[in-house]
Design an enzyme around this catalytic site. Structure first.
Site: not given
Ligand code: TEU
Length: 575
Positions: A265, A339-340
């Site tokens: 990611e 999920h984000d």
């Molecule tokens: O996501 C990182 C990420 O890029 C997104 O969480 C984004 O930074 C955030 O929504 C701010 O806009 C990863 C995971 O997918 C996320 O669920 C975690 O919260 C995050 O890392 C921290 O581990």
């Protein structure tokens, strides 16, 4: 960087180049205990559903011991299962059952940071002389006693937390309970190798590496001078100085040894970097997630402001990345949802009148591209953003932080809530909708987060009973990826960069040409077929044209000018 161009080497592909990944957010997938949160046995119960759908790899998001501040992305023990999700025996059974069905298990690995409840951090914070002190990133206060620099957390607020025991700050790029690990420390890197080996030995076939391009920080920890957007310090830790070196170390010590499929990611990265991360000649990762296409509705790159999405920019980004990754020999994870992110169906298209057409359009458009498609749970049945009524319904730490911060910045409660409604990660985290029984069949208890009120209409059971459903559209696309070679190796070309409604592209190799044409608008659209395709269509004596999949009862006749109804989308093959 000029690398192997996969478009021209059709047979030189790895098994996962023809695979489809299904992403499982365990907390919201299936609850077998009545606690109101999903669990590992709940996933095991649904493996036949996933096998029938046709997916090859199941990406299981974090189920480790965690205080759940960030729903498991705050790991307190990398070697134990969170009791709320079940036991290690449940996990081992899941792994065996996945393998028994000929599928593969990809595990989420969160090693840019750990929870501050991890024993490493608990030890580190006791003393500057702790053996674990250098597992994390500590710096002295600035001369004014404040944080060492002006970096901002991705969840809002300062990226440093003060620890009065030792009068130092520690770095937290995400939540204040997620302490960044110090990858400069070889002991940390060895700990990660040990963690990966432990899970690989349990039959895990692959790893999703959480924000892995943030692990190498510029050790000067300079203030961000604001000369580049967004000026929050990310330029000093994104795609950092040693990140490729560290990934090659993991590849050499673990990924190559277990032949793991890996996806990184990549937060705020670049095309050149993703080529470097994913070109197989570099021995780093199998593929990468990038998020540029999911920022086309961010005004000036600002997530917490609203604007309609920029369709032409969306097309341009897809084209730039398809062409760039092909020329560079890289490999992309293809996705619209996770999920984000809010559900793309609601975010970009029509989750009302044209709900089914819109969901199928997104699927067809994505699954015709070069890369490995990812299906986020519920995407295959057309789940959409719920209708939120007030802030009490939200659970996500980022959303709750930003609701407060937006009001501190002068927004009214209603303005702040409207922004959270559109942007919140909770939009995609509502429980999987299995059937029309209470709580959509997700739990017999009280769900940890609200269920979308449309579950009586939008659920797995209803989709399975409808031969024209979104589910069967995905079902067919997954099979096309395995049988139509040009989907894997076809050279990409956009057919009309400028069209304000239609995204059309082709993928071609020596044997055949795939054509995907989609009307992203709610109005009829006219599309002029390029002469090369039209002449090929007209002179069918020299070949054939076949409609592989579409989202309307009847596809338009292929002519010089095609009329597309709202959200119509088709995939043809020219041979
Ligand atoms: O996501 C990182 C990420 O890029 C997104 O969480 C984004 O930074 C955030 O929504 C701010 O806009 C990863 C995971 O997918 C996320 O669920 C975690 O919260 C995050 O890392 C921290 O581990």
């Amino acid at each position: 960087m000029k690398g192997m161009n996969r478009a021209l080497i059709p047979q030189d592909t790895d098994w996962w180049c023809k695979s489809v990944v299904y992403q499982v957010y365990p907390k919201s997938f299936n609850d077998t205990t009545g606690k109101g949160i999903g669990d590992i046995r709940g996933l095991t119960q649904k493996l036949d559903y996933l096998k029938d759908l046709g997916v090859d790899i199941i990406w299981l998001q974090p189920v480790y011991v965690s205080p759940q501040r960030d729903n498991g992305y705050d790991v307190a023990d990398y070697y134990r299962i969170n009791p709320d999700y079940g036991t290690m025996q449940d996990f081992e059974e899941l792994s065996q059952e996945i393998q028994a069905r000929g599928m593969h298990l990809m595990l989420d690995i969160v090693v840019n940071h750990s929870s501050t409840e991890h024993v490493w951090f608990q030890e580190a914070r006791l003393s500057r002389d702790s053996e674990y002190r250098d597992y994390y990133i500590w710096r002295n206060p600035a001369p004014d006693g404040g944080p060492p620099n002006n970096w901002i957390s991705k969840f809002g607020g300062p990226a440093w937390q003060y620890d009065e025991t030792t009068n130092q700050y520690f770095l937290t790029l995400f939540d204040k309970t997620q302490a960044d690990l110090n990858w400069e420390n070889p002991k940390v890197r060895q700990e990660v190798v040990d963690i990966l080996e432990f899970w690989a030995e349990k039959g895990v076939d692959g790893f999703r590496m959480d924000v892995i391009n943030l692990i190498s920080k510029d050790q000067r920890f300079l203030n961000d001078d604001g000369s580049t957007i967004p000026g929050d310090g990310r330029k000093y830790y994104t795609d950092g100085p040693h990140v490729h070196e560290y990934l090659r170390e993991l590849h050499e010590k673990v990924f190559a040894k277990y032949n793991s499929v890996t996806v990184g990611e990549m937060s705020s990265t670049s095309l050149d970097q993703c080529i470097r991360y994913s070109n197989p000649e570099r021995n780093e990762l199998s593929m990468t997630f990038n998020f540029h296409h999911l920022k086309v509705d961010y005004p000036n790159g600002q997530k917490w402001e609203l604007m309609p999405y920029d369709f032409k920019m969306l097309k341009k980004l897809f084209s730039d990345w398809q062409i760039g990754m092909q020329q560079g020999g890289g490999w992309s994870a293809l996705f619209f949802n996770n999920h984000d992110q809010p559900r793309a169906l609601s975010r970009f298209l029509d989750d009302g009148e044209y709900h089914t057409e819109s969901a199928k359009l997104l699927a067809t458009t994505l699954h015709g591209l070069q890369g490995t498609p990812y299906i986020f749970q519920g995407e295959e049945i057309g789940m959409a953003n719920p209708k939120w009524s007030d802030i009490e319904e939200f659970r996500d730490v980022e959303s709750l932080n930003m609701y407060r911060i937006l009001q501190e910045q002068g927004k009214s409660e209603e303005e702040a809530l409207n922004i959270i409604r559109e942007r919140s990660r909770d939009n995609s985290r509502t429980p999987m909708q299995w059937d029309s029984t209470p709580n959509a069949g997700f739990t017999t208890g009280t769900p940890w987060i609200k269920v979308d009120e449309r579950y009586p209409q939008i659920n797995v059971q209803a989709q399975l009973e409808d031969p024209n459903s979104i589910y069967y559209h995905y079902h067919k696309l997954i099979r096309l990826r395995k049988t139509v070679q040009v989907i894997t190796d076809g050279e990409y070309q956009c057919l009309d960069d400028a069209h304000p409604q239609v995204y059309a592209y082709q993928r071609s190799n020596a044997q055949e040409t795939l054509v995907v044409i989609s009307n992203f608008s709610g109005q009829n659209a006219q599309f002029v077929l390029p002469d090369s395709l039209y002449s090929q269509f007209k002179n069918q004596a020299s070949g054939s044209v076949e409609l592989l999949i579409g989202n309307t009862k009847h596809a338009p006749e292929l002519d010089q000018v095609i009329t597309l109804t709202p959200y119509a989308s088709y995939m043809w093959i020219f041979r």
